[in-house]
Design a protein around this motif. Structure first.
Motif, PDB file in Angstrom:
ATOM      1  N   SER A 294       0.837  -1.202   0.000  1.00  0.00           N
ATOM      2  CA  SER A 294       0.000   0.000   0.000  1.00  0.00           C
ATOM      3  C   SER A 294       0.875   1.256   0.000  1.00  0.00           C
ATOM      4  O   SER A 294       0.463   2.295  -0.530  1.00  0.00           O
ATOM      5  N   LYS A 295       2.077   1.163   0.593  1.00  0.00           N
ATOM      6  CA  LYS A 295       2.997   2.307   0.603  1.00  0.00           C
ATOM      7  C   LYS A 295       3.363   2.713  -0.819  1.00  0.00           C
ATOM      8  O   LYS A 295       3.337   3.904  -1.171  1.00  0.00           O
ATOM      9  N   ILE A 296       3.711   1.729  -1.647  1.00  0.00           N
ATOM     10  CA  ILE A 296       4.105   2.014  -3.029  1.00  0.00           C
ATOM     11  C   ILE A 296       2.938   2.622  -3.797  1.00  0.00           C
ATOM     12  O   ILE A 296       3.090   3.627  -4.506  1.00  0.00           O
TER      13      ILE A 296
ATOM     14  N   TYR B  51      10.597  12.663   3.906  1.00  0.00           N
ATOM     15  CA  TYR B  51      10.119  13.391   5.090  1.00  0.00           C
ATOM     16  C   TYR B  51       8.878  12.702   5.654  1.00  0.00           C
ATOM     17  O   TYR B  51       8.754  12.502   6.866  1.00  0.00           O
ATOM     18  N   THR B  52       7.987  12.312   4.747  1.00  0.00           N
ATOM     19  CA  THR B  52       6.757  11.629   5.165  1.00  0.00           C
ATOM     20  C   THR B  52       7.064  10.253   5.726  1.00  0.00           C
ATOM     21  O   THR B  52       6.448   9.808   6.702  1.00  0.00           O
ATOM     22  N   ASP B  53       8.021   9.552   5.102  1.00  0.00           N
ATOM     23  CA  ASP B  53       8.402   8.202   5.538  1.00  0.00           C
ATOM     24  C   ASP B  53       9.930   8.093   5.516  1.00  0.00           C
ATOM     25  O   ASP B  53      10.516   7.700   4.504  1.00  0.00           O
TER      26      ASP B  53
ATOM     27  N   GLU C 167      12.205   0.433  -2.804  1.00  0.00           N
ATOM     28  CA  GLU C 167      10.786   0.815  -2.807  1.00  0.00           C
ATOM     29  C   GLU C 167      10.555   1.997  -3.745  1.00  0.00           C
ATOM     30  O   GLU C 167       9.547   2.052  -4.460  1.00  0.00           O
ATOM     31  N   ALA C 168      11.514   2.929  -3.755  1.00  0.00           N
ATOM     32  CA  ALA C 168      11.389   4.105  -4.622  1.00  0.00           C
ATOM     33  C   ALA C 168      11.359   3.699  -6.091  1.00  0.00           C
ATOM     34  O   ALA C 168      10.581   4.252  -6.882  1.00  0.00           O
TER      35      ALA C 168
END
Length: 259
Positions: free
Chosen positions: A3-5, A27-29, A36-37
């Motif tokens: 769900s993060k991706i 900054y958010t995570d 993952e990026a």
């Protein structure tokens, strides 16, 4: 897919449409990984391809040691080039279609053979290259104020925007890639200069790095693709009414206008 991706891919896609920058993903995570990026990047590329866009090449970023040190990384990154990113030589880009554009001068490789890592060498790249041409890359960031770390720019398709290729197709056997000089002009005045050796010592070495890095995701470089091998000098902010021209020794020149 996590769900993060999906969440971050959607945020970046929305920023591209609204042209409003978002907070850095890091900054958010703070725990987001480079792997993952890349999957965030690939998620948005797959979506665009499903909507009818075509992948026509790749771009390499962070090839300068100075820029790597600035971001605290020790390797380049890469992004995908889509057919909608290509601007004709001497063409016009409307600044309202971007968030915070900057211009770089680069050498573009046009491949005649596929390249798939691992273990691709500079010699492999030279043998697989049809010709090289001068290029301008117009980078942009969906991250507000360019406050990026490696994970941020990777997720954002390596801060891609548009690109322009021009000059004359030149066989690698006719030049010395490491010694190719470039001057980037902004409204007729020299903004900066660079040389081929500024990108990992040799632009072909950047392409070899890319082919080997892509192997981690089972992606190959394809014959006919355009490969932007990395900026020979620093980025220059672009504003409406400006014209940029990059002149390369032996390769000719390439230009773009902003409105």
């Amino acid at each position: 897919m996590s769900s993060k991706i999906q969440h971050f891919a959607a945020k970046l896609a929305e920023a591209e449409v609204t042209r409003v920058g978002i907070d850095p993903l890091t900054y958010t995570d703070p725990d987001i990984t480079v792997n993952e990026a890349y999957h965030i990047q690939l998620e948005n590329i797959k979506k665009k391809v499903s909507e009818g866009r075509k992948i026509i090449g790749k771009k390499i970023g962070l090839t300068s040691v100075a820029v790597q040190n600035l971001l605290g990384v020790n390797e380049p990154d890469y992004g995908h080039l889509l057919d909608t990113m290509m601007i004709e030589n001497g063409g016009t880009i409307f600044c309202e279609t971007m968030i915070q554009p900057k211009v770089e001068g680069e050498i573009a490789f046009i491949l005649k053979n596929d390249l798939k890592g691992p273990n691709i060498t500079v010699l492999d790249v030279l043998q697989a290259t049809d010709y090289v041409v001068p290029a301008l890359e117009i980078v942009d960031s969906r991250i507000q104020d360019w406050k990026i770390k490696l994970q941020d720019t990777v997720a954002d398709n390596a801060s891609s925007g548009f690109y322009v290729i021009g000059g004359k197709p030149t066989k690698i056997s006719e030049i010395n890639l490491e010694l190719i000089g470039m001057a980037l002009y902004q409204n007729g005045e020299v903004a900066n200069t660079g040389v081929g050796a500024a990108v990992l010592g040799n632009p072909a070495g950047c392409v070899a790095w890319l082919a080997n890095r892509l192997a981690d995701y089972d992606i190959s470089l394809k014959a006919g693709e355009v490969i932007l091998s990395g900026a020979l000098s620093g980025m220059v902010v672009a504003k409406p009414g400006e014209t940029f021209t990059a002149r390369f020794a032996h390769l000719g020149q390439v230009s773009v206008n902003f409105k």
